[in-house]
Structure formats: C-alpha cells, structure tokens
Write a protein that holds these residues in place. Structure first.
Motif, mmCIF file in Angstrom:
data_model
loop_
_atom_site.group_PDB
_atom_site.id
_atom_site.type_symbol
_atom_site.label_atom_id
_atom_site.label_comp_id
_atom_site.label_asym_id
_atom_site.label_seq_id
_atom_site.Cartn_x
_atom_site.Cartn_y
_atom_site.Cartn_z
ATOM 1 N N GLU A 110 126.532 -12.171 -25.490
ATOM 2 C CA GLU A 110 125.312 -12.974 -25.419
ATOM 3 C C GLU A 110 125.057 -13.530 -24.026
ATOM 4 O OE1 GLU A 110 125.420 -16.042 -28.327
ATOM 5 O OE2 GLU A 110 126.191 -14.738 -29.914
ATOM 6 N N ALA A 111 125.988 -13.293 -23.110
ATOM 7 C CA ALA A 111 125.945 -13.984 -21.818
ATOM 8 C C ALA A 111 124.737 -13.604 -20.973
ATOM 9 C CB ALA A 111 127.218 -13.696 -21.041
ATOM 10 N N ARG A 112 124.313 -12.345 -21.026
ATOM 11 C CA ARG A 112 123.221 -11.860 -20.178
ATOM 12 C C ARG A 112 123.506 -12.138 -18.699
ATOM 13 N NH1 ARG A 112 117.973 -13.805 -23.801
ATOM 14 N NH2 ARG A 112 118.540 -12.642 -25.688
ATOM 15 N N ARG A 113 124.765 -12.083 -18.348
ATOM 16 C CA ARG A 113 125.204 -12.270 -16.965
ATOM 17 C C ARG A 113 126.188 -11.156 -16.637
ATOM 18 N NH1 ARG A 113 124.450 -17.805 -15.569
ATOM 19 N NH2 ARG A 113 125.315 -17.349 -13.524
ATOM 20 N N ASP A 114 126.382 -10.899 -15.370
ATOM 21 C CA ASP A 114 127.291 -9.854 -14.925
ATOM 22 C C ASP A 114 128.733 -10.335 -15.086
ATOM 23 O OD1 ASP A 114 128.661 -7.815 -13.750
ATOM 24 O OD2 ASP A 114 127.616 -7.900 -11.827
ATOM 25 N N LEU A 115 129.449 -9.750 -16.052
ATOM 26 C CA LEU A 115 130.825 -10.146 -16.323
ATOM 27 C C LEU A 115 131.842 -9.153 -15.779
ATOM 28 C CD1 LEU A 115 130.519 -11.441 -20.006
ATOM 29 C CD2 LEU A 115 130.594 -12.767 -17.889
ATOM 30 N N ARG A 116 131.376 -8.181 -14.981
ATOM 31 C CA ARG A 116 132.319 -7.182 -14.481
ATOM 32 C C ARG A 116 133.320 -7.790 -13.504
ATOM 33 N NH1 ARG A 116 128.067 -2.923 -12.265
ATOM 34 N NH2 ARG A 116 127.143 -4.922 -11.655
ATOM 35 N N ARG A 117 132.927 -8.811 -12.785
ATOM 36 C CA ARG A 117 133.804 -9.438 -11.800
ATOM 37 C C ARG A 117 133.474 -10.928 -11.728
ATOM 38 N NH1 ARG A 117 136.864 -7.224 -7.548
ATOM 39 N NH2 ARG A 117 137.169 -8.593 -5.738
ATOM 40 N N PRO A 118 133.941 -11.699 -12.721
ATOM 41 C CA PRO A 118 133.609 -13.130 -12.728
ATOM 42 C C PRO A 118 134.164 -13.831 -11.497
ATOM 43 C CG PRO A 118 134.543 -12.435 -14.844
ATOM 44 C CD PRO A 118 134.749 -11.311 -13.882
ATOM 45 N N GLY A 119 133.393 -14.767 -10.993
ATOM 46 C CA GLY A 119 133.891 -15.589 -9.897
ATOM 47 C C GLY A 119 134.948 -16.566 -10.386
ATOM 48 N N PHE A 120 135.791 -17.027 -9.484
ATOM 49 C CA PHE A 120 136.811 -18.002 -9.854
ATOM 50 C C PHE A 120 136.200 -19.401 -9.882
ATOM 51 C CE2 PHE A 120 139.521 -14.504 -9.430
ATOM 52 C CZ PHE A 120 140.778 -14.845 -9.915
ATOM 53 N N PRO A 121 136.772 -20.303 -10.680
ATOM 54 C CA PRO A 121 136.149 -21.619 -10.872
ATOM 55 C C PRO A 121 136.554 -22.623 -9.806
ATOM 56 C CG PRO A 121 138.067 -21.434 -12.278
ATOM 57 C CD PRO A 121 137.935 -20.104 -11.563
ATOM 58 N N LEU A 122 135.776 -23.673 -9.715
ATOM 59 C CA LEU A 122 136.129 -24.814 -8.886
ATOM 60 C C LEU A 122 135.679 -26.081 -9.599
ATOM 61 C CD1 LEU A 122 133.511 -26.153 -7.042
ATOM 62 C CD2 LEU A 122 133.555 -23.804 -6.228
ATOM 63 N N ALA A 123 136.318 -27.179 -9.227
ATOM 64 C CA ALA A 123 135.986 -28.478 -9.810
ATOM 65 C C ALA A 123 135.573 -29.430 -8.710
ATOM 66 C CB ALA A 123 137.176 -29.047 -10.572
ATOM 67 N N GLU A 124 134.492 -30.137 -8.936
ATOM 68 C CA GLU A 124 134.079 -31.231 -8.059
ATOM 69 C C GLU A 124 134.584 -32.521 -8.695
ATOM 70 O OE1 GLU A 124 129.868 -30.883 -7.940
ATOM 71 O OE2 GLU A 124 129.879 -28.992 -6.824
ATOM 72 N N LEU A 125 135.663 -33.063 -8.147
ATOM 73 C CA LEU A 125 136.285 -34.259 -8.707
ATOM 74 C C LEU A 125 135.755 -35.521 -8.037
ATOM 75 C CD1 LEU A 125 138.476 -32.030 -9.574
ATOM 76 C CD2 LEU A 125 140.042 -33.973 -9.647
ATOM 77 N N HIS A 126 135.641 -36.566 -8.840
ATOM 78 C CA HIS A 126 135.185 -37.864 -8.347
ATOM 79 C C HIS A 126 136.283 -38.904 -8.512
ATOM 80 C CE1 HIS A 126 131.059 -36.317 -7.980
ATOM 81 N NE2 HIS A 126 131.303 -35.692 -9.123
ATOM 82 N N GLU A 127 136.157 -39.993 -7.791
ATOM 83 C CA GLU A 127 137.202 -41.014 -7.756
ATOM 84 C C GLU A 127 137.487 -41.598 -9.133
ATOM 85 O OE1 GLU A 127 139.355 -44.635 -7.458
ATOM 86 O OE2 GLU A 127 137.271 -44.466 -8.158
ATOM 87 N N ASP A 128 136.493 -41.626 -10.027
ATOM 88 C CA ASP A 128 136.700 -42.214 -11.357
ATOM 89 C C ASP A 128 137.315 -41.230 -12.345
ATOM 90 O OD1 ASP A 128 134.603 -40.472 -11.764
ATOM 91 O OD2 ASP A 128 133.240 -41.959 -12.634
ATOM 92 N N GLY A 129 137.655 -40.020 -11.894
ATOM 93 C CA GLY A 129 138.292 -39.037 -12.762
ATOM 94 C C GLY A 129 137.330 -38.078 -13.426
ATOM 95 N N THR A 130 136.034 -38.294 -13.295
ATOM 96 C CA THR A 130 135.079 -37.336 -13.841
ATOM 97 C C THR A 130 135.044 -36.105 -12.940
ATOM 98 O OG1 THR A 130 133.227 -38.316 -12.643
ATOM 99 C CG2 THR A 130 133.674 -39.150 -14.866
ATOM 100 N N ALA A 131 134.555 -35.000 -13.497
ATOM 101 C CA ALA A 131 134.535 -33.753 -12.733
ATOM 102 C C ALA A 131 133.390 -32.878 -13.203
ATOM 103 C CB ALA A 131 135.860 -33.001 -12.894
ATOM 104 N N VAL A 132 132.959 -31.996 -12.325
ATOM 105 C CA VAL A 132 132.006 -30.947 -12.673
ATOM 106 C C VAL A 132 132.685 -29.609 -12.426
ATOM 107 C CG1 VAL A 132 129.828 -29.821 -12.102
ATOM 108 C CG2 VAL A 132 129.950 -32.326 -12.201
ATOM 109 N N ILE A 133 132.711 -28.767 -13.446
ATOM 110 C CA ILE A 133 133.261 -27.420 -13.315
ATOM 111 C C ILE A 133 132.125 -26.484 -12.928
ATOM 112 C CG2 ILE A 133 134.501 -25.551 -14.452
ATOM 113 C CD1 ILE A 133 136.118 -28.142 -14.168
ATOM 114 N N THR A 134 132.341 -25.700 -11.877
ATOM 115 C CA THR A 134 131.309 -24.780 -11.415
ATOM 116 C C THR A 134 131.975 -23.580 -10.755
ATOM 117 O OG1 THR A 134 129.295 -24.640 -10.079
ATOM 118 C CG2 THR A 134 131.045 -26.045 -9.232
ATOM 119 N N LYS A 135 131.226 -22.826 -9.980
ATOM 120 C CA LYS A 135 131.759 -21.677 -9.238
ATOM 121 C C LYS A 135 130.894 -21.480 -8.002
ATOM 122 C CE LYS A 135 129.148 -18.174 -11.855
ATOM 123 N NZ LYS A 135 128.493 -17.514 -10.722
ATOM 124 N N HIS A 136 131.357 -20.634 -7.105
ATOM 125 C CA HIS A 136 130.584 -20.398 -5.892
ATOM 126 C C HIS A 136 129.263 -19.692 -6.227
ATOM 127 C CE1 HIS A 136 133.397 -21.978 -3.136
ATOM 128 N NE2 HIS A 136 134.220 -20.941 -3.050
#
Length: 562
Positions: free
Chosen positions: A200-226
């Motif tokens: 169902e992704a409708r995205r190119d899954l042949r070579r997924p990018g690796f993940p990264l996290a944007e961490l904040h001082e309060d411990g919250t984070a956003v998971i994303t990729k390049h």
C-alpha cells in the motif's frame, strides 16, 4: 538545540554504502551503527578463537576507509558498537587508519562488558552496558567512539546525554532517547523495510533510506530520513519497529526503564513522525549478560518427495533412517507440503522432508548420518533425491542470558589520550537509583464493537505485525490502524486465540501485553526458538516471519472493518 542522530547499520552485513549515503544525504550531528546481535557475538567469538586480535566488525573499518575523511570534514561524530569482543583493538585500528589518512581524528572506546572469564565454558559472555560511557568519550572530545556490547539504544542515549547534559536521574528524557534509539537501531525497518503493508506504500521500496532522529532536550524526537531517499516514514512504520523484539510495557535498560505504554506517535508531516509523552523509571538493579557457548554439532538433509503418496514416502525414509539416528541426541523431522495435485511442473509436484540433527559428538551427526542418507539413493521411495548432500556436521551455538549487579561490571570510558574514566552508578552524581522490574497490569480494554455481520478472512487485512527473537523466546507485536479495528482486536486476539491460530505455540507459555496508545498487542512466546538463533531450532530460527504467518490466518472479522 536539536540533535540529529542517524543510523547507518542495523546488523553486521547491512548495506555497505549506507555510511557514505548518510554522510552525504543531509545534515547530521552524530552517525551511529549497530553491528551486534546474539548470533553476531557467537560469530565474533569463533573469529577470536582463530585470531586473538580479531573479534570486531571488520566491515566497519572498511567503511571508515572511504568515509572517515568525509565525516571529519562535515563535523559528524561516529558512534558504533562494531568493537564487538575487541573494542580496544578496533579503536587502535581506527587510530592507525586516521594517521594514514592524515586526519586529526580522536578515537575513544568503551570497555567493561566482557565477563567471559567469570563464566567458564562460555565462548563469549558480555554485559549490556548503557550509554554513559559513550557520553563521557564524547564530552571529552572524541570524534569516533566504538564499543563492545552495549544496548542498541545506548548508541542514541549516549550522544543525547553528552549533548544535552542529561544525568542518570533524567528518566523521562533518557526514556525518550531510548525509544528513539529503538526505532533507529534496525535501520531501514523504520523506513518501510520488512513492513506489513508494503503493497500500500506507493513509494519506492527497492532501496529504503536509513532513518534519523531529531532529538530535543526534553526527550521528544522526530523520526525521519534524508530527503530524496527511498522508503517512507509514517506512524505505521514506526509502530512496527517499536514492537520489534520487545516484551512488556516496561522496556528495561541499564540507563532507564522506558514505559512503552506512554508513547504517543503523531504524523508531523511527510516522512516525519513525532514521538512524545514517553515516561521513564529507574532502571533495574541488574545488568543483562548474554552468554554464548558452543552447543555441539548439527547436520541436515532435505529429501524431495514428488507426486503421489507423499505421506507413505516420508514414512518409508524415516523408517530407513531410524537406525542411523538411534544415538543422536536431538532429531527433528518436518514434512513441508509444497506439493500441489496435478501440478504443471515437477517442482510444484514435490514436497520437502527436512531432517535436522544435533549432538555433542560430530561423528554421530557427520559421516554416520551422511552415509546413511546417501546409501538410500537406489533403495528408498520412487523418485528419491535430496536438495544437497549432507555435510560432515557443523558447530552450533547456544545463547542464554543471566543477570549480574551493576557493580559486577567495570564500565570504563577510554579516551583518545589514554585516560581511563570509570563509569558506574556510584561514580556519577547524583547516584543512580534502581527499581526491581515488574510487569504492569494490563490497562482496561476499549468498548467492544457492536455485533454485526462478519466475513472469514485473513487477520492481515486489518492488522499489521512484526516479530523477532530474544534468546529462545519470540515476540509477535500486532497493531490495528484504526480505533474501530483496535476495539475488535483487543477483545478478539486473546492468548487462547493466538494458540489456535499458531498451533506451534499451543503447548508453550504465552504472555500478552496491551499497548493502547499504539493500538497494539505484544505477545511473548517462551521457548519457541529452543536455545536461540544459533541453535537453528526451527525453520525460521529468528521468528522473523512469525507475525506474517499470524496475519495470514483466517478468522471471523466484522465486515465493517473490511
């Protein structure tokens, strides 16, 4: 200030180019790599038997040969557990590499996890350390930090603690970093890899990018990729990874116990998922120690049974092999019915009869078994052949975990200038508290769905799943994508129903843990993997596809959900 932490490896053997891709694909502050698993420690232990100077992930060193200069140029610090059984040896190799490349790179490493001498008979015995040794190295100026056996999440908690100045008592902040680290640790499993709803992704899954996290001082984070990389990040992919290889609502580690039942996920934009609300508690008073030892020798042979009377053919060869198996300690037969009636090809007309044997004596499972199987070539069922001739028997490993007090481990940060700084609960201020780990009671169930028409259909039409191994146990995390589906799932997928759907679990101990914030149930099946992945106890020795088997099973599902 946001701390951007990326991942470039989920296991020893992951995509070689990922380190360079992450350094060139976008902005980062820290790049991590997870190279260790239970099976990897056994492999490195066998390497060290042959060469005392071995024991680390050589792939990582080769990756640095082409990317260390790039990381230095961009100011990205690298933290990896690639040191395995020999972090000091790997650190020396990296220093030599940096000198050869003319790079003023400072390399630190973390020691203290190796407890092999305290466990006679173990090939490798290593405690799971936390992130504060990594934090010390980074605070003292290290550009590269390599460790041995730390928790996977420590690769994130260490840099976060160093950057934000967190101490041992900052439980909520540390727990947020642990959760972010757990999402990152398996690389592309967070960006669409191995994902239940991949069609169902409708995205190119042949070579997924690796993940990264944007961490904040309060411990919250956003998971994303390049930007521009393959795959995708959404609440589903993050939920799937959060359920991977976990147990109860309390996710224990040496730095903090993270409360998985407090996690809140929100879609924060395309390929961005925010993690918030994570609550942390004092860690348990003991550290987990993974023991790897050689369990003996194993061999296997797969007989191909074609056409008619499959069951009779299987019975005949089992009877013929019985004398050769009489002295074998462990024997397992599995008849896999891949055959179809009136098949259009010989392969689809054939079933597979798999024999696996294990014994402390190589001779019992080696030549004696091989000879008995080969001698049947002209004397057994019609159409006799095997997929491959059996070998001479190969060694297999056994994994188990034990627990030791924190004080039994000399957790030490070794700096680039040779200084050794002890890292322990009593050497930091304030002193780290601990709390005995106890399971939480399951929360109240949601209101059940009203009665209505149902259809007998696969569970996977409305629920995702991800499964994995922890020693001899397996977990199966199952989640719903809507509140209505969650209301049905929470009441329907009981332990008894799971046992019905997965007959292999019928006689095993199964525990269910409810995670309403994730609309998820997590089942822990004890003993299904025998003595762990290295023992290769079953067809799927790491339970990677156990969740997909569950999703394929049919049950009566409300039509309103389909």
């Amino acid at each position: 200030m946001t701390l951007r932490i990326g991942n470039a490896s989920g296991f020893y053997g992951d995509r070689f180019d990922a380190l360079r891709e992450m350094l060139t694909g976008g902005e980062l502050d820290v790049l991590t790599g997870d190279y260790l698993a239970e099976l990897t420690m056994l492999i490195l232990g066998r390497d060290r038997l042959k060469d005392p100077g071995a024991g680390y992930a050589r792939t990582f060193l080769r990756q640095l040969e082409e990317s260390l200069g790039l990381a230095h140029e961009r100011g990205v610090r690298i933290v990896a557990n690639a040191g395995g059984l020999n972090p000091a040896g790997l650190a020396d190799e990296i220093r030599e590499l940096a000198s050869r490349l003319g790079l003023p790179v400072r390399v630190g490493h973390v020691e203290g996890d190796d407890l092999t001498r305290d466990h006679p008979g173990a090939l490798a015995a290593h405690a799971y350390l936390g992130g504060f040794g990594i934090a010390v190295c980074l605070r003292e100026g290290a550009d590269v930090v390599v460790t041995g056996r730390v928790t996977d999440a420590a690769l994130v908690t260490g840099p976060a603690a160093a950057h934000f100045g967190w101490g041992p008592g900052d439980y909520d902040r540390l727990a947020g970093a642990v959760v972010a680290g757990h999402v990152l640790e398996c690389g592309t499993q967070a960006t669409g890899g191995n994902y239940a709803f991949f069609t169902e992704a409708r995205r190119d899954l042949r070579r997924p990018g690796f993940p990264l996290a944007e961490l904040h001082e309060d411990g919250t984070a956003v998971i994303t990729k390049h930007p521009g990389t393959g795959g995708f990040v959404d609440v589903g992919t993050v939920t799937a990874q959060l359920l991977y290889e976990t147990q109860g609502a309390r996710y224990a580690g040496p730095d903090v116990t993270a409360r998985l039942d407090t996690i809140r996920l929100t879609q924060d934009g395309p390929d961005r998922v925010r993690i918030s609300g994570v609550h942390g508690e004092a860690p348990p008073p003991t550290l987990k120690v993974g023991l790897n030892r050689l369990g003996g020798f194993r061999n296997e042979v797969t007989f191909v049974l074609t056409g008619l009377e499959i069951e009779a053919k299987a019975a005949l060869v089992r009877e013929q092999m019985a004398p050769a198996l009489s002295k074998v300690a462990h024997t397992r037969w599995d008849l896999v019915r891949t055959d179809r009636p009136d098949a259009g090809t010989e392969e689809t007309a054939s079933a597979l009869l798999r024999l696996v044997v294990r014994d402390p004596d190589q001779g019992v499972v080696g030549k004696a078994l091989s000879g008995a199987a080969v001698e049947l070539a002209l004397a057994s069922y019609p159409g006799f052949h095997v997929l491959a001739p059996p070998g001479k028997g190969s060694p297999y490993g056994v994994f188990e975990d034990v627990y030791v007090p924190h004080g039994a481990v000399d957790h030490v940060a070794v700096l680039h200038d040779g200084r050794r700084i002890p890292v322990s609960p009593i050497s930091v201020a304030p002193a780290q508290e601990t709390a005995v780990l106890e399971n939480l009671p399951n929360p109240p169930l949601p209101e059940p769905l009203p009665q209505g028409p149902t259809r007998h259909a696969p569970l996977g039409l409305i629920a995702g799943a991800r499964s994995g191994d922890k020693g001899g146990n397996a977990n199966v995390g199952v989640w719903a994508r809507t509140d209505e589906a969650w209301r049905w799932l929470a009441h329907t997928l009981t332990v008894d129903r799971l046992r019905e759907l997965l007959p292999e679990t019928a006689e095993l101990k199964v525990a269910r843990h409810d995670l309403p914030n994730l609309r998820a149930l997590n089942f822990v099946v004890e003993g299904i993997l025998g003595e762990g992945v290295a023992a290769q106890h079953r067809f799927d020795p790491q339970a990677k596809a156990l969740g997909e088997w569950l999703r394929s099973r049919h049950l009566d599902i409300p039509e309103a959900l389909l």
